[in-house]
Enzyme design. Structure first.
Site, mmCIF file in Angstrom:
data_model
loop_
_atom_site.group_PDB
_atom_site.id
_atom_site.type_symbol
_atom_site.label_atom_id
_atom_site.label_comp_id
_atom_site.label_asym_id
_atom_site.label_seq_id
_atom_site.Cartn_x
_atom_site.Cartn_y
_atom_site.Cartn_z
ATOM 1 N N GLY A 12 22.305 23.496 -45.513
ATOM 2 C CA GLY A 12 22.319 22.063 -45.245
ATOM 3 C C GLY A 12 20.919 21.478 -45.179
ATOM 4 O O GLY A 12 19.914 22.169 -45.387
ATOM 5 N N THR A 133 23.888 16.314 -30.600
ATOM 6 C CA THR A 133 23.880 15.056 -31.351
ATOM 7 C C THR A 133 23.846 13.839 -30.440
ATOM 8 O O THR A 133 24.432 13.853 -29.339
ATOM 9 C CB THR A 133 25.126 14.965 -32.251
ATOM 10 O OG1 THR A 133 25.224 13.651 -32.826
ATOM 11 C CG2 THR A 133 26.404 15.228 -31.469
ATOM 12 N N GLU A 135 25.524 11.351 -30.974
ATOM 13 C CA GLU A 135 26.897 10.836 -30.927
ATOM 14 C C GLU A 135 27.568 11.145 -29.587
ATOM 15 O O GLU A 135 28.590 10.537 -29.247
ATOM 16 C CB GLU A 135 27.726 11.411 -32.073
ATOM 17 C CG GLU A 135 27.348 10.884 -33.445
ATOM 18 C CD GLU A 135 27.821 9.455 -33.695
ATOM 19 O OE1 GLU A 135 28.814 9.046 -33.080
ATOM 20 O OE2 GLU A 135 27.179 8.758 -34.504
ATOM 21 N N TYR A 157 34.327 14.461 -33.710
ATOM 22 C CA TYR A 157 33.065 15.188 -33.891
ATOM 23 C C TYR A 157 32.261 15.206 -32.597
ATOM 24 O O TYR A 157 31.796 16.266 -32.143
ATOM 25 C CB TYR A 157 32.255 14.534 -35.010
ATOM 26 C CG TYR A 157 30.815 14.968 -35.071
ATOM 27 C CD1 TYR A 157 30.475 16.256 -35.484
ATOM 28 C CD2 TYR A 157 29.788 14.093 -34.711
ATOM 29 C CE1 TYR A 157 29.147 16.659 -35.538
ATOM 30 C CE2 TYR A 157 28.461 14.490 -34.766
ATOM 31 C CZ TYR A 157 28.143 15.771 -35.182
ATOM 32 O OH TYR A 157 26.826 16.168 -35.231
ATOM 33 N N LYS A 161 31.298 18.358 -30.163
ATOM 34 C CA LYS A 161 29.896 18.645 -29.860
ATOM 35 C C LYS A 161 29.618 18.591 -28.357
ATOM 36 O O LYS A 161 28.699 19.252 -27.862
ATOM 37 C CB LYS A 161 28.991 17.659 -30.599
ATOM 38 C CG LYS A 161 28.792 17.988 -32.073
ATOM 39 C CD LYS A 161 27.931 19.243 -32.246
ATOM 40 C CE LYS A 161 27.458 19.419 -33.663
ATOM 41 N NZ LYS A 161 26.529 20.561 -33.810
#
Length: 373
Positions: A12, A133, A135, A157, A161
């Site tokens: 990635g 993250t 988020e 997501y 996380k």
């Protein structure tokens, strides 16, 4: 003797930059990649080393964060000094479509790694970095967000996380493991996946400029984000594992822009000046003027930006702004690449590809531009 690092998600964006960074520091780097029907190693092809060569420093292993036995075997064979868990189902919108898979990989995958390290008796040898993250902050409780800001995740997501974050803290506190979380705010580069909004923007603007697309469709252009460059952020990930004691850190620039501003910056790189009219789903981005020679496919008056409600999230995250003070003060880290420099790099990369496609098209070849549905 060289340190040994294991990176999940090595193919990635972050994994490839981190592998480069560690190899430059003399590490032996092992990366885990998923089996795919086509090659998916283009981000690391330039550092790949033939296993038949003498003493290669970069190794790839087939694996998956959903496979406990596989992860345990790789950890047993590699005996890493450092593990960087960057692998994840990391697309927020897709997590609403595949919530169970997201939980299995992002949440349980982290647990599988931590438990494998403990099971193999590596908890005193191996240092563990978890890619967390911004988020997690979701419906933000304070601005800017720092390490002590309460979490309020707004997507499958982010919820997955959140589990990964706390299980990392739990294993650190329960078993004395060197395990820490880097709370990464948005970070981009030319290696960013093409379905993420920043790369979607730079790629579409380049294609529109070359006459390969007519319009870029986006969701909420009022969303505010703290964007940095992945190269800066992987350096911080490494720095976190070099301390005496493990700690969690926010990794951010401390500067915020809207999606609309990002679009304007990307267009300006190609000499396209935009104005925006309308609000909500009626908002349009209209070309005001074009200068230079990089945008022969557009002219003043063209509508090249529009809103498609399909790209709105079921639960929006309106604003994210990180406070990197702790990283500055404790580790001396600060981002070196500005947003404008990063946008320029991304647009230049996508313009090069667009020009190649345009040349093929001008010679009569069919050019299929893969677009997000």
């Amino acid at each position: 003797m060289s340190k040994v690092a294991l990176i999940t998600g090595v193919t990635g964006q972050d994994g490839s930059y981190l592998a480069e960074f560690l190899l430059e520091k003399g590490y032996e780097v092992h990366g885990i990649k998923r089996r795919a029907s086509s090659f998916n190693t283009e981000r690391v092809d330039h550092i790949y080393q033939d296993p038949h060569t003498c003493n290669p420093k970069f190794h790839l292993h087939y694996g998956d964060l959903s496979d406990t036995s596989n992860l345990t075997r790789i950890l047993r064979e590699v005996q890493p000094d450092e593990v960087y868990n960057l692998g994840a189902m990391s697309h927020v919108a897709v997590s609403f479509e595949s919530p169970e898979y997201t939980a299995d990989v992002d949440a349980m995958g982290t647990l599988r790694l931590l438990e494998a390290i403990r099971f193999l008796g590596l908890e005193k040898k191996t240092r563990f970095y978890q890619a967390s993250t911004s988020e997690l902050y979701g419906l933000v409780q304070e601005i800017p967000q720092k390490e002590t800001t309460p979490f309020y995740p707004r997507s499958p997501y982010a919820v997955a996380k959140l589990y990964a974050y706390w299980i990392t803290v739990n294993y650190r506190e329960s078993y004395g493991m060197y395990a820490c979380n880097g709370i990464l705010f948005n970070h981009e580069s030319p290696r960013r996946g093409e379905t993420f909004v920043t790369r979607k923007i730079t790629r579409a603007i380049a294609n529109i400029a070359q006459g390969l697309e007519s319009c870029l469709y986006l969701g909420n252009m009022d969303s505010l984000r703290d964007w940095g460059h992945a190269k800066d952020y992987v350096k911080m990930q490494w720095m976190m594992l070099q301390q005496e004691q493990p700690e969690d850190f926010v990794i951010a620039t401390g500067v915020q822009y809207s999606v609309r501003q990002f679009v304007e910056m990307a267009a300006a790189q190609l000499g396209i000046k935009l104005r925006f009219e309308g609000t909500g789903v009626e908002e349009k981005g209209i070309v005001v003027s074009v200068t230079g020679h990089d945008a022969p496919g557009v002219k003043p008056g063209d509508v090249i930006i529009a809103v498609d409600p399909r790209y709105f999230r079921p639960a929006e995250v309106e604003t994210l702004l990180g406070d990197p003070t702790k990283a500055h003060e404790k580790l001396g880290w600060k981002p070196e690449i500005t947003l404008r420099e990063m946008v320029s790099e991304m647009v230049a990369n996508d313009l090069e590809a667009a020009k190649k496609h345009s040349l093929l098209k001008s010679h009569g070849y069919d050019v299929a531009i893969a677009l997000e549905s």
